[in-house]
Scaffold this motif. Structure first.
Motif, PDB file in Angstrom:
ATOM      1  N   GLY A 123       0.802  -1.215   0.000  1.00  0.00           N
ATOM      2  CA  GLY A 123       0.000   0.000   0.000  1.00  0.00           C
ATOM      3  C   GLY A 123       0.832   1.261   0.000  1.00  0.00           C
ATOM      4  O   GLY A 123       0.313   2.348   0.240  1.00  0.00           O
TER       5      GLY A 123
ATOM      6  N   ASP B  76      -8.956   2.099  -2.631  1.00  0.00           N
ATOM      7  CA  ASP B  76      -9.064   2.082  -1.179  1.00  0.00           C
ATOM      8  C   ASP B  76     -10.154   1.132  -0.716  1.00  0.00           C
ATOM      9  O   ASP B  76     -11.272   1.175  -1.232  1.00  0.00           O
ATOM     10  CB  ASP B  76      -9.425   3.488  -0.673  1.00  0.00           C
ATOM     11  CG  ASP B  76      -8.226   4.409  -0.675  1.00  0.00           C
ATOM     12  OD1 ASP B  76      -7.312   4.161   0.116  1.00  0.00           O
ATOM     13  OD2 ASP B  76      -8.210   5.355  -1.514  1.00  0.00           O
ATOM     14  N   HIS B  77      -9.820   0.329   0.284  1.00  0.00           N
ATOM     15  CA  HIS B  77     -10.803  -0.500   0.981  1.00  0.00           C
ATOM     16  C   HIS B  77     -11.669  -1.309   0.031  1.00  0.00           C
ATOM     17  O   HIS B  77     -12.886  -1.371   0.190  1.00  0.00           O
ATOM     18  CB  HIS B  77     -11.713   0.360   1.869  1.00  0.00           C
ATOM     19  CG  HIS B  77     -10.950   1.298   2.738  1.00  0.00           C
ATOM     20  ND1 HIS B  77     -10.160   0.848   3.772  1.00  0.00           N
ATOM     21  CD2 HIS B  77     -10.837   2.643   2.708  1.00  0.00           C
ATOM     22  CE1 HIS B  77      -9.588   1.901   4.345  1.00  0.00           C
ATOM     23  NE2 HIS B  77      -9.976   3.000   3.725  1.00  0.00           N
TER      24      HIS B  77
ATOM     25  N   GLN C 156      -6.728  -2.941   1.225  1.00  0.00           N
ATOM     26  CA  GLN C 156      -6.945  -1.680   1.938  1.00  0.00           C
ATOM     27  C   GLN C 156      -6.495  -0.481   1.118  1.00  0.00           C
ATOM     28  O   GLN C 156      -7.186   0.518   1.034  1.00  0.00           O
ATOM     29  CB  GLN C 156      -6.209  -1.713   3.293  1.00  0.00           C
ATOM     30  CG  GLN C 156      -6.904  -2.590   4.322  1.00  0.00           C
ATOM     31  CD  GLN C 156      -8.405  -2.313   4.411  1.00  0.00           C
ATOM     32  OE1 GLN C 156      -8.827  -1.189   4.606  1.00  0.00           O
ATOM     33  NE2 GLN C 156      -9.220  -3.361   4.236  1.00  0.00           N
ATOM     34  N   HIS C 157      -5.341  -0.598   0.508  1.00  0.00           N
ATOM     35  CA  HIS C 157      -4.854   0.533  -0.281  1.00  0.00           C
ATOM     36  C   HIS C 157      -3.843   0.029  -1.302  1.00  0.00           C
ATOM     37  O   HIS C 157      -2.976  -0.767  -0.978  1.00  0.00           O
ATOM     38  CB  HIS C 157      -4.198   1.573   0.646  1.00  0.00           C
ATOM     39  CG  HIS C 157      -3.853   2.846  -0.067  1.00  0.00           C
ATOM     40  ND1 HIS C 157      -4.785   3.806  -0.368  1.00  0.00           N
ATOM     41  CD2 HIS C 157      -2.676   3.312  -0.545  1.00  0.00           C
ATOM     42  CE1 HIS C 157      -4.198   4.815  -1.004  1.00  0.00           C
ATOM     43  NE2 HIS C 157      -2.916   4.533  -1.128  1.00  0.00           N
TER      44      HIS C 157
ATOM     45  N   GLU D 202      -1.619   1.595  -4.877  1.00  0.00           N
ATOM     46  CA  GLU D 202      -1.383   2.636  -5.865  1.00  0.00           C
ATOM     47  C   GLU D 202      -0.512   2.059  -6.974  1.00  0.00           C
ATOM     48  O   GLU D 202       0.378   1.265  -6.715  1.00  0.00           O
ATOM     49  CB  GLU D 202      -0.678   3.844  -5.230  1.00  0.00           C
ATOM     50  CG  GLU D 202      -1.535   4.540  -4.184  1.00  0.00           C
ATOM     51  CD  GLU D 202      -0.913   5.823  -3.648  1.00  0.00           C
ATOM     52  OE1 GLU D 202       0.149   6.237  -4.170  1.00  0.00           O
ATOM     53  OE2 GLU D 202      -1.495   6.396  -2.715  1.00  0.00           O
TER      54      GLU D 202
ATOM     55  N   TRP E 218     -12.147   3.701  -5.942  1.00  0.00           N
ATOM     56  CA  TRP E 218     -10.855   3.830  -6.613  1.00  0.00           C
ATOM     57  C   TRP E 218     -10.951   4.911  -7.672  1.00  0.00           C
ATOM     58  O   TRP E 218     -12.031   5.238  -8.143  1.00  0.00           O
ATOM     59  CB  TRP E 218     -10.381   2.514  -7.211  1.00  0.00           C
ATOM     60  CG  TRP E 218     -11.311   1.890  -8.205  1.00  0.00           C
ATOM     61  CD1 TRP E 218     -11.275   2.012  -9.559  1.00  0.00           C
ATOM     62  CD2 TRP E 218     -12.422   1.038  -7.907  1.00  0.00           C
ATOM     63  NE1 TRP E 218     -12.296   1.285 -10.127  1.00  0.00           N
ATOM     64  CE2 TRP E 218     -13.018   0.681  -9.135  1.00  0.00           C
ATOM     65  CE3 TRP E 218     -12.973   0.549  -6.729  1.00  0.00           C
ATOM     66  CZ2 TRP E 218     -14.139  -0.142  -9.216  1.00  0.00           C
ATOM     67  CZ3 TRP E 218     -14.092  -0.274  -6.809  1.00  0.00           C
ATOM     68  CH2 TRP E 218     -14.651  -0.616  -8.037  1.00  0.00           C
TER      69      TRP E 218
END
Ligand SMILES: Nc1ncnc2c1ncn2[C@@H]1O[C@H](COP(=O)(O)OP(=O)(O)OP(=O)(O)O)[C@@H](O)[C@H]1O
Ligand SMILES: [Mg+2]
Lengths: 328, 307
Positions: B17, B28-29, B43-44, B46, B81
């Motif tokens: 994350g 996210d989540h 959870q996260h 990128e 997202w």
């Protein structure tokens, strides 16, 4: 046996208005099934709605163009009602819903509550809605004989209707030919093969399926009008069997081909007629009555459809190579 | 541009994350449950713009499900997202693709009864003839069709499918279908491609050339996120690796070091145990020796982890 009479009767079926009507209905179904893969088992419902829309608005005194628009509008709304809830689901749902919806149209049409509008189960007499179409005919009164065929010039089962019906069929073929070879047709074909793949390429699959459903349905409703112009609007003659025959015609000629529906309709009706007249000529009435021969003809139709699906699933004009590809 | 993007990853911490300097995709989540089973619970995450990111993990880790969620092919139980700053949660698959995020499928979806060329043309965007009314007037779309065809031919040549352009896609071999699907996805010049096991079933010689192609895509600015089980390939071309296990993102890092991450070893116990032994890469002796060394190193790492 009078060969000439048999031949003339059978040849007459090749270009009869009913044959044109079925060809047109099958062209509509071809847009649904052949091009897009939509399983519409209610094409007769579209046809009946078109017939009702045209006949009822003509009886109400509307001009012919308005009556045609009513038929088109009815089938568009019908397609929307069928498509909105089902086109997001798997194909089988549309099949079930269309069977049921076409039956609902027929049953509502024949219900006694609507006797003043639809004439209930006895339907609408042909004379009550044919005059506007008749009035457009440039052929005048009387009847004309061309070769062995004699028909009235303009009224009912006429030369005029034959000309119009086949011109409409030709235009519909042209439309399908153009669309099949366009990028729009390519998207439909893609949807037929795999919806998700087409979605992943950024096409709004739902909108395309809806367009195809409406277009094929509108063509079906025009076929319904052609079908009732030489006769009466009778809901019970436009039920499930009609849908079934349209399917037979499409599969016989070849789905996803331009001329398949036309060839299918011509073959279907002329062969059926051949079986009947030959049957009547050679089978003594002590063995089979005329009514039974009629039934026998339909049995042959059913068997033909079965043999077709087993031995030539691509139809007469279909591409064997294309069908040989194992889908998924 | 991509060189800088790749270089910028050097400063990114090796934690699941981890924030990226220039993320194109931020989620996210995101959770997805099938009955009582949680297939995805990220959870996260990128993804750095202009890089090649590999998403790896054992079978059933939830990689394909995450792809499905991000591209609109499945709906999450929760999560949001953004792609290039635009929220894409709840957006239809077609719109996601139009927004520039195009995916391929693990189980290929070649349009069988269409020719290879028609498959390719379907991948193009901005074809006016795809509208019903304009389809009837060929002059409105012929010019674009010519452009599309030229582009398709170029891609087909690159993917070694040019000879097959008039064959039905259904007649292609499994590997060729993979190639076709990837080439088709590239027809729209996507900003980001998501490839689900693009090289499964593709022979090593061609894999090499396609890896080169993927790298040149990145060099031209396309972001690539791909799922792959072939560690050789992951090591060879990815700039960053994200590891999933049991639905969660368990590790992130550059390809050279991530496999030594204890969390990965834990989750992925023996990265090569599930490598297909029929894989052509294994025929290469040097590769085989390398795999052995890796396996030994991982085993050791695992033992150390347990102590
Ligand atoms: N439609 C579904 N219904 C129920 N369970 C599902 C569904 N799709 C996926 N799963 C489950 O979710 C989990 C994750 O599956 P997913 O396909 O995302 O794995 P994966 O990481 O892509 O694995 P592989 O590397 O084998 O492709 C699996 O345990 C699978 O059984
Ligand atoms: Mg998967």
């Amino acid at each position: 046996m009078d060969f000439e009479r048999i031949l003339v009767t059978v040849a007459g079926e090749l270009f009869a208005p009913t044959t044109a009507a079925y060809a047109l209905a099958a062209i509509g179904l071809n847009i649904h099934f052949g091009l897009t893969g939509l399983l519409n088992f209610g094409q007769a419902g579209f046809m009946l709605l078109g017939a009702y829309g045209f006949a009822i608005s003509t009886i109400a005194g509307w001009p012919i163009w308005a009556a045609l628009l009513v038929a088109v509008a009815c089938s568009t709304v019908f397609a929307l009602i069928l498509g909105i809830p089902t086109l997001k689901l798997r194909g089988d749902y549309l099949a079930i819903v269309t069977i049921a919806a076409a039956e609902i149209v027929r049953i509502v049409g024949r219900s006694t509550a609507l006797t003043n509008v639809t004439g209930a189960s006895s339907g609408l007499r042909g004379d009550s809605y044919k005059q506007t179409f008749h009035a457009l005919s440039p052929f005048g009164e009387g009847s004309t004989t061309i070769g062995p065929f004699t028909y009235s010039n303009s009224f009912s089962n006429s030369w005029w209707l034959r000309v119009v019906a086949w011109v409409v069929v030709a235009l519909a073929c042209l439309l399908v030919w153009r669309l099949m070879r366009s990028p729009w047709g390519r998207v439909l074909k893609g949807i037929r093969e795999d919806e998700d793949a087409v979605r992943s390429l950024g096409k709004n699959v739902y909108a395309y399926k809806m367009q195809a459903l409406i277009l094929g349905g509108v063509i079906g409703s025009l076929a319904g009008i052609l079908y009732v112009l030489p006769r009466a609007v009778q809901p019970d003659s436009m039920g499930r069997p009609m849908t079934f025959w349209v399917w037979t015609i499409l599969l016989l000629g070849g789905a996803a081909t331009v001329f398949g529906p036309v060839l299918g309709a011509m073959l279907f009706w002329s062969v059926l007629m051949l079986i009947r007249v030959v049957g009547r000529a050679v089978i003594p009435s002590s063995v089979m009555s005329t009514a039974q021969i009629e039934q026998f003809g339909w049995i042959i139709v059913g068997v033909t459809l079965m043999l077709l699906v087993i031995f030539r699933p691509q139809g007469i004009l279909g591409d064997k190579k294309e069908l040989a590809i194992n889908v998924r | 541009m991509s060189a800088e993007a790749v270089a910028a990853l050097a400063a990114v911490p090796h934690t699941p994350g981890a924030p990226k300097p220039d993320p194109i995709l931020v989620a996210d989540h995101v959770t997805r449950r099938f009955g009582g089973m949680t297939a995805v619970d990220v959870q996260h995450i990128e993804v750095q713009r202009g890089t090649i990111t590999a998403l790896i993990g054992p079978n059933g880790a939830g990689k394909t499900t995450l792809f499905n969620l991000l591209t609109g092919f499945d709906q999450p139980n929760s999560g949001s997202w953004t792609f290039e700053g635009r929220s894409l949660a709840g957006v239809s698959a077609a719109r996601v693709s139009k927004a520039g995020m195009v995916r391929t499928f693990q189980l290929t979806k070649a349009l069988s009864r269409m020719t290879v060329m028609e498959n390719m043309r379907l991948g193009a965007k901005d074809q006016p003839g795809e509208s019903l009314a304009r389809a009837l007037v060929p002059p409105l779309w012929r010019a674009r069709e010519t452009e599309i065809t030229a582009k398709a031919e170029e891609l087909l040549a690159r993917f070694k499918l040019y000879e097959k352009r008039d064959d039905f896609a259904g007649s292609l071999s499994g590997g060729q279908r993979k190639l076709l699907e990837m080439a088709r996805a590239l027809m729209s010049d996507p900003t980001m491609v998501m490839l689900d096991e693009p090289m499964a079933g593709v022979n090593p010689a061609l894999t090499q050339s396609l890896l080169g192609h993927i790298q040149s895509l990145r060099d031209e600015g396309t972001t690539v996120l791909f799922v792959e089980h072939d560690m050789h390939m992951v090591r060879h071309i990815s700039d960053w690796v994200a590891v999933m296990a049991e639905g969660r993102l368990v590790a992130e890092g550059p390809p050279g070091t991530v496999m030594a991450d204890p969390a990965v070893v834990d989750a992925y116990l023996g990265a090569h145990h599930d490598t297909d032994l029929g894989d052509d890469a294994l025929l290469d002796e040097s590769v085989a020796r390398q795999l052995e060394r890796e396996a030994a190193a991982e085993e050791q790492a695992h033992e150390e982890d347990q102590r």
